[in-house]
Design a protein around this motif. Structure first.
Motif, PDB file in Angstrom:
ATOM      1  N   ASN A 103       0.897  -1.160  -0.100  1.00 17.97           N
ATOM      2  CA  ASN A 103       0.115  -0.096  -0.203  1.00 17.97           C
ATOM      3  C   ASN A 103       0.867   1.239   0.120  1.00 17.97           C
ATOM      4  N   LEU A 104       2.070   1.220   0.847  1.00 15.17           N
ATOM      5  CA  LEU A 104       2.983   2.449   0.575  1.00 15.17           C
ATOM      6  C   LEU A 104       3.428   2.550  -0.697  1.00 15.17           C
ATOM      7  N   GLU A 105       3.890   1.323  -1.199  1.00 16.27           N
ATOM      8  CA  GLU A 105       4.639   1.456  -2.475  1.00 16.27           C
ATOM      9  C   GLU A 105       3.574   2.197  -3.662  1.00 16.27           C
ATOM     10  N   ARG A 106       2.301   1.880  -3.295  1.00 18.29           N
ATOM     11  CA  ARG A 106       1.191   2.441  -4.430  1.00 18.29           C
ATOM     12  C   ARG A 106       1.266   3.763  -4.359  1.00 18.29           C
ATOM     13  N   VAL A 111       3.109   9.712   2.313  1.00 22.02           N
ATOM     14  CA  VAL A 111       1.587   9.911   2.924  1.00 22.02           C
ATOM     15  C   VAL A 111       1.918  11.242   3.632  1.00 22.02           C
ATOM     16  N   ASP A 112       0.881  11.542   4.271  1.00 18.18           N
ATOM     17  CA  ASP A 112       0.501  12.795   5.067  1.00 18.18           C
ATOM     18  C   ASP A 112       1.062  12.425   6.628  1.00 18.18           C
ATOM     19  N   PHE A 113       0.330  11.260   7.141  1.00 18.47           N
ATOM     20  CA  PHE A 113       0.277  10.981   8.431  1.00 18.47           C
ATOM     21  C   PHE A 113       0.535   9.431   8.588  1.00 18.47           C
ATOM     22  N   ILE A 114       1.400   9.119   9.449  1.00 20.07           N
ATOM     23  CA  ILE A 114       1.343   7.584  10.063  1.00 20.07           C
ATOM     24  C   ILE A 114       0.792   7.448  11.415  1.00 20.07           C
ATOM     25  N   SER A 150      12.373   5.403   4.610  1.00 21.63           N
ATOM     26  CA  SER A 150      12.096   5.237   3.269  1.00 21.63           C
ATOM     27  C   SER A 150      10.851   6.292   2.805  1.00 21.63           C
ATOM     28  N   CYS A 151      10.099   6.286   3.602  1.00 27.99           N
ATOM     29  CA  CYS A 151       8.665   7.051   3.500  1.00 27.99           C
ATOM     30  C   CYS A 151       8.922   8.608   3.821  1.00 27.99           C
TER      31      CYS A 151
END
Length: 182
Positions: A103-106, A111-114, A150-151
């Protein structure tokens, strides 16, 4: 009865409650709720306005992308007994971790928040500098450390330390306080 009363009270609120699981949840009960598509990810629908955000999902809520991953490993796991005071379901399984990465790869790892229960490994180490005991790292902390490096994200919120505290410019521990995601 108390839990039902709380859910009934929350279901009457004019807002939506979304949460990730921690380590001491009633996982058997949570698994009985229907899985629905909610804001682009999968969630258990508890009530019309109460959702348990499933592990490894990305949700788009009010224009913000949120990666959610509940679960962790009890720090006192050696003292607990399965199906009594501990459930193996507290620890995310390989499928949930793999789906999280997919889902992160997609999202091209942006993303804005984790929102998680556990923090990344370096944050956990920093928080335990004052303790005399060795810090217990888990595979999940390492997994989160990989995501941390990595994100691209604005802010990471986690709850396992049971404190309300800004740890770094982009890591915040959340416990009792309501925090505006920003």
């Amino acid at each position: 009865k108390g839990e039902k009363a709380t859910l009934d009270k929350l279901s009457k609120k004019p807002y939506t409650v979304c949460f990730v699981d921690g380590t001491h949840e009633n996982f058997e009960l949570l698994s009985k709720y229907p899985v629905v598509e909610y804001c682009g990810g999968k969630a258990h629908k508890i009530r019309d306005n109460i959702f348990h955000l499933l592990r490894g999902q990305v949700f788009e809520i009010e224009g913000e992308k949120i990666f959610a991953m509940g679960g962790g490993e009890s720090p006192d796991i050696d003292l607990r007994f399965e199906n009594n005071t501990w459930s193996k379901d507290e620890i995310p399984n390989a499928d949930e971790l793999r789906e999280g990465v997919q889902n992160l790869e997609r999202e091209k790892f942006e993303v804005d928040f984790i929102v998680t229960h556990e923090p990344p490994q370096k944050i956990k180490a920093f928080l335990n500098l004052k303790d005399k005991e060795n810090v217990r790292f888990t595979g999940l902390n390492s997994y989160f450390e990989e995501i941390n490096s990595s994100c691209k994200f604005t802010r990471w919120y986690f709850g396992s330390i049971h404190e309300d505290k800004v740890i770094s410019p982009c890591h915040t521990a959340v416990y009792r306080n309501l925090v505006k995601m920003q």
